[in-house]
Design an enzyme around this catalytic site. Structure first.
Site, PDB file in Angstrom:
ATOM      1  N   ASP A   7      10.168   8.096  -5.182  1.00 46.52           N
ATOM      2  CA  ASP A   7       9.641   6.828  -4.683  1.00 46.52           C
ATOM      3  C   ASP A   7      10.293   5.739  -5.534  1.00 46.52           C
ATOM      4  OD1 ASP A   7       7.749   5.121  -3.214  1.00 46.52           O
ATOM      5  OD2 ASP A   7       6.928   4.776  -5.206  1.00 46.52           O
ATOM      6  N   THR A  50       9.577   2.223  -6.228  1.00 46.46           N
ATOM      7  CA  THR A  50       8.843   1.299  -7.091  1.00 46.46           C
ATOM      8  C   THR A  50       7.993   2.030  -8.119  1.00 46.46           C
ATOM      9  OG1 THR A  50       8.759  -0.235  -5.238  1.00 46.46           O
ATOM     10  CG2 THR A  50       7.317  -0.701  -7.104  1.00 46.46           C
ATOM     11  N   THR A  87      11.572   4.188   0.085  1.00 42.99           N
ATOM     12  CA  THR A  87      11.067   2.862  -0.244  1.00 42.99           C
ATOM     13  C   THR A  87      10.596   2.134   1.017  1.00 42.99           C
ATOM     14  OG1 THR A  87      11.618   0.722  -1.235  1.00 42.99           O
ATOM     15  CG2 THR A  87      13.409   1.879  -0.121  1.00 42.99           C
ATOM     16  N   ASP A 140       1.305   8.062  -3.150  1.00 43.13           N
ATOM     17  CA  ASP A 140       2.223   9.088  -2.667  1.00 43.13           C
ATOM     18  C   ASP A 140       1.578  10.464  -2.536  1.00 43.13           C
ATOM     19  OD1 ASP A 140       4.270   7.162  -2.780  1.00 43.13           O
ATOM     20  OD2 ASP A 140       4.600   7.560  -4.897  1.00 43.13           O
ATOM     21  N   LYS A 164       5.597   8.704   4.435  1.00 43.50           N
ATOM     22  CA  LYS A 164       6.387   9.333   3.367  1.00 43.50           C
ATOM     23  C   LYS A 164       6.375  10.859   3.480  1.00 43.50           C
ATOM     24  CE  LYS A 164       6.018   5.594  -0.018  1.00 43.50           C
ATOM     25  NZ  LYS A 164       5.510   5.170  -1.333  1.00 43.50           N
TER      26      LYS A 164
END
Length: 735
Positions: A410, A412, A557, A608, A585
Site C-alpha cells: 500500500d 501511503t 494506491t 487494508d 484492494k
C-alpha cells in the site's frame, strides 16, 4: 490553498480500553523475578498478587519456562549423583580391573553383589526419566527416543543382573552406568538450550519496573505497585526510569529508548501528546503520562502473547520431523533385534557380544536430535524476531514467505510517509534566491494549521517574524515578513487575480500528481513550491533488495495514475495499481494471485485488513503500539519497508536451518547404525554403548547449537540496514 490531499486517511477507530484489576505483564515479570531472589517492598506485593493468580492458571509462558527449568535441574541433579555412583562401579568392574592389572588386589568376596547394588541405584535413579518416558510413549502409542533408551538400558541391566545371579556371561554394569550418565548429561545440555531459546521472551517480561510514581488528586506523588494502576491515572516518570505503562504524555519532553520493544536502536524524541510504551526507558527529561493501556491491553503483554502463540504453533516442517522420528524409533528397535540375531545365529558370537551390539544400535539410533531439529529453530526465530520489532502471528504463513514471488505495498504510510513534504522549488524571477523564497514561505505558513502549510513551514528552520497574518480561505495565506507583503497561494488564486505564469516546469510537476503553490512578494510572482507525499528513504533500498531476491514489487494506491507513476519511478517498482478504492484492494490481490504467483500484501492493518486476509502472507506495517491486528500473519512494529525484506530473509534463513538440522539428525544415523552394529568389527572398530550414547548426545547438541546460531542483525541506519538485516551466523564475517 489547494485542499486536495493525495494520501489516504489511515485513522483507526478508537477502541474502548478495559481496566483489569491486575497487571498481567507485571505478574509474568515477577514470576520470573522470583527465580533470581525474593523481591522486596512493592515488588513483593506484586509478587504475592501474581502468585495468588498464577497458581490457578492452567498454562502460560511462566509455567512452560518453569517446566523446562525444573527438567534441567532434575537432569543436572540425577547426572551428578549418578556420576558419583559410577566411580565405585568402574572400580569394581572385573573387565576394568583386569585392564589395569589390579584384579587380584581390588577384588573381594561378594564384590559382585556390591557392584550390582551400585548399578541398580544408577539404573533406577539415573534411568528413571527414561523408564517413565517409555511408559508415557507407549500409553500415547508414539514410541520415540525414551523408548529406545529405556529398552537399551533395561536390556543391559536385566542381562547383567542375570549374570550376577548365576547365568553364564559377561556383565555390562560399567557400560550401563556410563550410558546413563551420558544420556543424563545430554538431556541436561539440551534443556539448557531449549531454555536459552526463550530468553528473549523472558527479557520482554523483565522490562516492566517494580512500581510507579502515581500522581494523586491532591498533587502528591505516591509509589504504587503496577497492579494498582488504572486507565486515566497520571504517572510521573523520572529521568532514566522505566515507563510503567502504555500512555500519552501530558507534560514534559524527553527522549525514550524503545530498542527492546520495537528494535529501534535510536532513542525517540517525545513531547506532550506523544505515545509511550510500558517497559521503554526514559531519557534525560521528566515526563508525566496519562495511562492508556494496562494488563492484557498493554503493548508488551500483547507482544508476549503473540510470541507465545507463535512458539507454540506447529511448524509444517515439524510434521515431517515427527514422522521421521517415529520411523527412526521403529528402525532402531528392529535394527537392535536384527543385530542381535545376526551376531548370534550367523556369526556365532557369544551372547554378551551380541547383546552389547544390539544395545549400542538402539542407543545410537535415538531420534533425539530429530525431535529438536525444528522446535528449537521455531523458538529461536520467534523470540529473536519479536525483540527486533518483527512479530510472527501465523507460523505457517511466515514459513511460506520464503516462496513469495510478489509483494504488493500500500503506498501511503508504507512506501511513503503519509505526510506532505517539499520536493521542488522553482524560481520564477531573477531578483530572488531559493533560500530567501523558502524562508518567506515558511515564515508565513508557520502560522497556518493546513497540512500543506505545515509541510512548507517544516521544510525551513530559520523563520522570520510575521506581522498581520491572514488566512485566505481555500486559497492560501498572507502576512508581512521583513517589511514585504508575502502571499503563499494556490493556482486558483492566480487565476482569480489574473496573474499569469508561463514557466514550462510547473505543468510536469502537476502531472506527477504533486501539489504546487506559488509565492508572491509585494504582489509579484517570485516562485513556486511543489509538494508530495514523502517517499520513505528506505523504500528504494527495500525494493532493490526484494528484486535481488527475485520478488516482483507492486503498489496499490487510491491516488491518480500520475502520482502513482511518479512514486513508482522514484523507487523502481515493477508494477502499480492506481485509483484503487479501499474496498477494492482485496480484489486486486486476488487478481495478482490469479497469475499463479504467491503474493504478500503489506499495509497498515486497519484500512487494508481485507487485502491482508486475502494475500498468501499478510504483513501489517507500522503497527506501533497497536499489535492486535487480527488479519495480519506478520506484524511489523516500525513503518520501515526494510523490515519486509527482513521477514523474507528470516523466513528463508529459518527454513535453511530446519533443513540443515533435519539432514544432520537423520543423515548421521546412516553412518552411525552400521558402526554400532559392528560393520567394521573385522578391522577392529567396535563402538561401546557409552560411545554410542556420546555420539547420539553430540548430534543433539550440534542441532541445538546450530538452531541458536540464527541471528537477526539490524543496521543502525537505513542506508546499511538491508545489507545486514538478517543473516545466518555462518554467513557473517567476524571482526
Amino acid at each position: 490553498m489547494n485542499e486536495h490531499d493525495h494520501g489516504h486517511d489511515h485513522t483507526a477507530k478508537d477502541e474502548p480500553v478495559t481496566q483489569p484489576t491486575r497487571d498481567e505483564v507485571a505478574k509474568q515479570a515477577y514470576a520470573i523475578y522470583t527465580k533470581e531472589g525474593k523481591p522486596q517492598g512493592h515488588a513483593e506485593q506484586n509478587w504475592l498478587a501474581a502468585e495468588d493468580q498464577l497458581q490457578h492458571a492452567d498454562s502460560g509462558h511462566a509455567d512452560h519456562k518453569d517446566h523446562h527449568a525444573h527438567m534441567a535441574a532434575d537432569f543436572r541433579k540425577r547426572f551428578w549423583i549418578s556420576l558419583v555412583l559410577t566411580l565405585p562401579i568402574l572400580v569394581l568392574s572385573p573387565l576394568l580391573q583386569k585392564l589395569v592389572g589390579l584384579r587380584e588386589a581390588i577384588s573381594f568376596s561378594g564384590d559382585t553383589y556390591v557392584l550390582f547394588g551400585f548399578s541398580s541405584a544408577v539404573f533406577w535413579y539415573g534411568g528413571w526419566p527414561f523408564l517413565k518416558g517409555l511408559v508415557d510413549e507407549l500409553k500415547s502409542r508414539k514410541p520415540g527416543m525414551m523408548t529406545l533408551v529405556a529398552v537399551a538400558i533395561t536390556t543391559a541391566y536385566a542381562y547383567s543382573s542375570a549374570v550376577v545371579f548365576g547365568l553364564t556371561g559377561k556383565m555390562f554394569f560399567w557400560e550401563l552406568a556410563t550410558l546413563v550418565d551420558i544420556m543424563l548429561l545430554g538431556h541436561w545440555i539440551e534443556m539448557k538450550s531449549v531454555m536459552g531459546a526463550s530468553k528473549a521472551l523472558e527479557a520482554l517480561a523483565k522490562l516492566m519496573p517494580s512500581d510507579a510514581h502515581k500522581l494523586m488528586p491532591d498533587g502528591s506523588v505516591k509509589d504504587v505497585p503496577l497492579g494498582e494502576l488504572a486507565v486515566d491515572d497520571k504517572v510521573l516518570i523520572k529521568p532514566g526510569e522505566k515507563i510503567p505503562a502504555d500512555g500519552v504524555i501530558v507534560d514534559g519532553e524527553s527522549s525514550v529508548n524503545e530498542a527492546m520493544l520495537t528494535g529501534e536502536s535510536t532513542p525517540v524524541s517525545k513531547k506532550s501528546g506523544g505515545k509511550v510504551i510500558g517497559g521503554a526507558i526514559n531519557g534525560e527529561g521528566s515526563l508525566t503520562i496519562e495511562v492508556k493501556g494496562t494488563g492484557k491491553d498493554s503493548f508488551l503483554s500483547q507482544v508476549i502473547d503473540l510470541v507465545k502463540q507463535a512458539q507454540e504453533s506447529k511448524s509444517k516442517t515439524q510434521n515431517l520431523a515427527d514422522t521421521a522420528a517415529m520411523w527412526l524409533t521403529i528402525i532402531g528397535l528392529s535394527s537392535g533385534v536384527i543385530t542381535l540375531l545376526i551376531w548370534l545365529v550367523l556369526v556365532n558370537k557369544e551372547f554378551a557380544f551380541a547383546i552389547e551390539r544390539a544395545v549400542t544400535v538402539m542407543v545410537i539410533t535415538c531420534p533425539h536430535a530429530l525431535g529438536l531439529a525444528v522446535p528449537l529453530v521455531v523458538a529461536v526465530t520467534t523470540a529473536l524476531a519479536a525483540s527486533n520489532g518483527l512479530l510472527i502471528r501465523n507460523r505457517g504463513a511466515f514459513e511460506g514467505a520464503r516462496k513469495l514471488q510478489a509483494i504488493i505495498f500500500d503506498k501511503t504510510g508504507t512506501l511513503t510517509e503519509g505526510r506532505f513534504g517539499v520536493t521542488d522549488t522553482l524560481l520564477l524571477a531573477d531578483d530572488v534566491d531559493e533560500d530567501t523564497l523558502r524562508k518567506y514561505a515558511a515564515s508565513v505558513d508557520a502560522n497556518s494549521e493546513h497540512p500543506i502549510a505545515k509541510a512548507i513551514a517544516e521544510s525551513y528552520e530559520q523563520k522570520l517574524p510575521v506581522e498581520g497574518f491572514k488566512s485566505i480561505p481555500g486559497k492560501g495565506a498572507e502576512g508581512r515578513v521583513d517589511g514585504k507583503d508575502i502571499k503563499v497561494v494556490s493556482p486558483g488564486f492566480l487565476r482569480e487575480q489574473n496573474i499569469a505564469h508561463d514557466d514550462q516546469r510547473v505543468e510536469p510537476l502537476q502531472a506527477q500528481g504533486k501539489t504546487v503553490v506559488f509565492v508572491l512578494v509585494d504582489g509579484k510572482l517570485k516562485g513556486a513550491i511543489a509538494l508530495a507525499d514523502i517517499v520513505r528513504p528506505e523504500a528504494k533500498q527495500a525494493i532493490a533488495a526484494l528484486k535481488s531476491l527475485n520478488i516482483r514489487c507492486m503498489m496499490l494506491t487510491g491516488d491518480n495514475k500520475a502520482t502513482a507513476q511518479w512514486v513508482s519511478d522514484q523507487i523502481g517498482l515493477d508494477e502499480y495499481f492506481a485509483e484503487v478504492l479501499p474496498q477494492d484492494k482485496a480484489a486486486k490481490v486476488k487478481e495478482v494471485q490469479s497469475r499463479g504467483v504467491k503474493v504478500a500484501m503489506t499495509g497498515d492493518g486497519v484500512n487494508d485488513a481485507p487485502a491482508l486476509a486475502q494475500a498468501d502472507v499478510g504483513i501489517a506495517i507500522g503497527a506501533g503500539s497497536d499489535v492486535a491486528v487480527e488479519t495480519a500473519d506478520v506484524i511489523l512494529v516500525r513503518s520501515n519497508p526494510l523490515d519486509v525484506v527482513a521477514i523474507v530473509q528470516l523466513s528463508r534463513a529459518t527454513y535453511r536451518k530446519m533443513i540443515q538440522n533435519l539432514v544432520w539428525a537423520t543423515g548421521y544415523n546412516v553412518v552411525a547404525i552400521p558402526l554400532a552394529a559392528g560393520a567394521l568389527y573385522a578391522w577392529g572398530v567396535v563402538l561401546t554403548p557409552a560411545v554410542g550414547a556420546a555420539l547420539m548426545a553430540a548430534s543433539t547438541v550440534i542441532v541445538a547449537i546450530n538452531a541458536r546460531m540464527l541471528k537477526i542483525k539490524t543496521g543502525s541506519t537505513a542506508n546499511d540496514a538491508w545489507q545486514s538485516r538478517i543473516q545466518p551466523h555462518e554467513a557473517r564475517k567476524h571482526d
